[in-house]
Design an enzyme around this catalytic site. Structure first.
Site, PDB file in Angstrom:
ATOM      1  N   HIS A 105       8.843  21.839 -18.091  1.00  0.00           N
ATOM      2  CA  HIS A 105       9.734  22.958 -17.774  1.00  0.00           C
ATOM      3  C   HIS A 105       9.029  24.308 -17.942  1.00  0.00           C
ATOM      4  CE1 HIS A 105      12.216  19.484 -18.881  1.00  0.00           C
ATOM      5  NE2 HIS A 105      13.216  20.011 -18.215  1.00  0.00           N
TER       6      HIS A 105
ATOM      7  N   GLU B 159      16.677  16.309 -11.346  1.00  0.00           N
ATOM      8  CA  GLU B 159      15.736  15.617 -12.246  1.00  0.00           C
ATOM      9  C   GLU B 159      15.923  14.099 -12.210  1.00  0.00           C
ATOM     10  OE1 GLU B 159      15.037  18.968 -15.760  1.00  0.00           O
ATOM     11  OE2 GLU B 159      16.239  17.211 -16.211  1.00  0.00           O
TER      12      GLU B 159
ATOM     13  N   HIS C 263      24.046  18.300 -14.468  1.00  0.00           N
ATOM     14  CA  HIS C 263      24.032  19.588 -15.177  1.00  0.00           C
ATOM     15  C   HIS C 263      23.619  20.717 -14.246  1.00  0.00           C
ATOM     16  CE1 HIS C 263      19.781  18.395 -15.662  1.00  0.00           C
ATOM     17  NE2 HIS C 263      19.462  19.429 -16.396  1.00  0.00           N
TER      18      HIS C 263
ATOM     19  N   HIS D  53      17.169  14.225 -20.950  1.00  0.00           N
ATOM     20  CA  HIS D  53      16.451  14.966 -21.992  1.00  0.00           C
ATOM     21  C   HIS D  53      17.057  16.367 -22.067  1.00  0.00           C
ATOM     22  CE1 HIS D  53      13.686  15.936 -18.386  1.00  0.00           C
ATOM     23  NE2 HIS D  53      14.364  17.025 -18.632  1.00  0.00           N
TER      24      HIS D  53
HETATM   25 FE    FE Z   1      15.016  18.932 -17.759  1.00  0.00          FE
END
Ligand code: FE
Length: 284
Positions: free
Chosen positions: A59, A240, A193, A12
């Protein structure tokens, strides 16, 4: 009884939401990403599951660092689209299924998962982006939802193995639900990431593709990964990925792959895998 018919793992990224809302899906940079989800959309449109359990992380929209639950499960009639700081996105709110949610919450707590039960909850890009990548919607969404929020941003985080066990407990709960409901479970979270520090923009496509292999065929080895290993190899925010293990832990051992995609010219490895639960296809 209810049954889990499929599991979907997907990254996402908030910018995908903006591109979606602006109708820019056919721009050259974005088209391969959105097209990658079309087979899953078509498949879900045929199967028409009743309920989507969405395992994601917030988040800092609905939960913040002062009080951050390790696992939070929605038990609301409706879930509002949260405002992440740039206004409310033009998406319909989501219909819940309180009876199913309360059954899930009771079952998890009596199965020794000390969850936070949320009778009010808004959802943000960790939840929203996978939903509109996988489902078409009109005035309303074609599926009821249960948000399951996992803390993957404020240490100490639950282990990969704990997330897997949560999935197993979710499966037990679903199979004990007396009504006939078909359930899809999503595990969302960016693949490699890193969005901070000297390694900003770090990607590891080899790690991501190996993860996609293993989540399908040998997920147990992924439960042995530590947070440190994931972060060192794939970037700080790649942790994540442990939420994909909740999805896979909720499925039977033998799964059939419906679709797989990987696209990584951006700051996050965009992975997708859709798995049909073979236990459900044997007993339609
Ligand atoms: Fe995220």
């Amino acid at each position: 009884m209810a049954k889990i018919i499929a599991g979907i793992g997907t990254s996402h990224v908030p910018s995908i939401g903006l591109v979606h809302d602006q109708g820019r899906q056919n721009e050259p940079d974005w088209k391969p990403l959105f097209d990658g989800y079309k087979p899953v959309k078509t498949w879900l449109n045929e199967k028409k599951p009743d309920i989507a359990i969405v395992v994601y992380n917030d988040h800092g929209c609905d939960f913040f660092f002062d009080k951050y639950p390790t696992f939070a499960v929605g038990a609301a009639e409706n879930y509002a689209v949260g405002d992440e700081g740039w206004g409310r996105r033009p998406l319909p709110d989501f219909e819940g299924n309180p009876d199913f949610s309360w059954h899930l919450c009771n079952s998890l707590v009596y199965n020794e998962f000390d969850i936070t039960v949320c009778q009010e909850m808004s959802v943000e890009h960790g939840f929203l982006v996978p939903m509109h990548l996988c489902w078409d919607y009109d005035e309303v969404w074609p599926v009821q939802v249960v948000p399951v929020a996992v803390n993957v941003i404020q240490h100490p985080l639950p282990t990969a193995l704990r997330c897997w066990k949560l999935g197993q407990a979710i499966r037990e709960a679903v199979e004990a639900y007396p009504e006939n409901k078909s359930v899809v479970i999503l595990g969302t979270g960016g693949m490699s990431h890193q969005l901070n520090g000297a390694r900003f923009g770090h990607l590891n496509t080899e790690f991501d593709n190996n993860f996609l292999d293993k989540i399908e065929t040998n997920p147990n080895v992924l439960t042995e990964m530590t947070h440190q290993q994931i972060m060192e190899q794939a970037g700080a925010e790649a942790v994540e990925l442990i939420m994909w293990l909740t999805m896979r832990g909720a499925m039977s051992e033998n799964v059939k792959r419906i679709h797989r995609n990987y696209y990584a010219p951006m700051t996050t490895g965009m992975g997708l895998i859709a798995l049909e639960d073979s236990a459900s296809s044997e007993h339609p």
